[in-house]
Motif scaffolding. Structure first.
Motif: not given
Length: 104
Positions: A61-74
């Motif tokens: 779950e934390s990994f998926a959330l981190a992936g979403d954040i990296c995409k949005e921040l990117g």
């Protein structure tokens, strides 16, 4: 940079459904990590260690959330983060989640 950092914190709060206590070490570590992430994006510096396989398996779950954040921040920074940034960010998100569970 401050806006990007705050946006990430807000995104995490929304996804875990809890307010992050800004007085905790976990919060400070998360904010420092995000600041360094943004700085690495600006300078092109790369992380040398990849923890993704371990983190994705143990903290999905934390990994998926981190992936979403990296995409949005990117998108916000017009930068594509390397995959290993996800694992490092997930570690800090997991710590925030653990701190929140302990404080309940």
């Amino acid at each position: 940079m401050a806006a990007a950092v705050r946006k990430c914190a807000t995104f995490i709060e929304e996804k875990i459904g809890k307010h992050i206590d800004v007085t905790t070490m976990a919060y400070n570590r998360l904010m420092n990590h995000i600041r360094h992430m943004v700085s690495r994006a600006a300078t092109g510096e790369k992380l040398k260690v990849d923890l993704n396989q371990f983190i994705e398996k143990n903290y999905p779950e934390s990994f998926a959330l981190a992936g979403d954040i990296c995409k949005e921040l990117g998108k916000d920074l017009n930068h594509e983060f390397l995959d290993n940034e996800t694992g490092y960010l997930a570690i800090h998100i997991e710590q925030i989640k653990c701190d929140e569970m302990v404080s309940e």
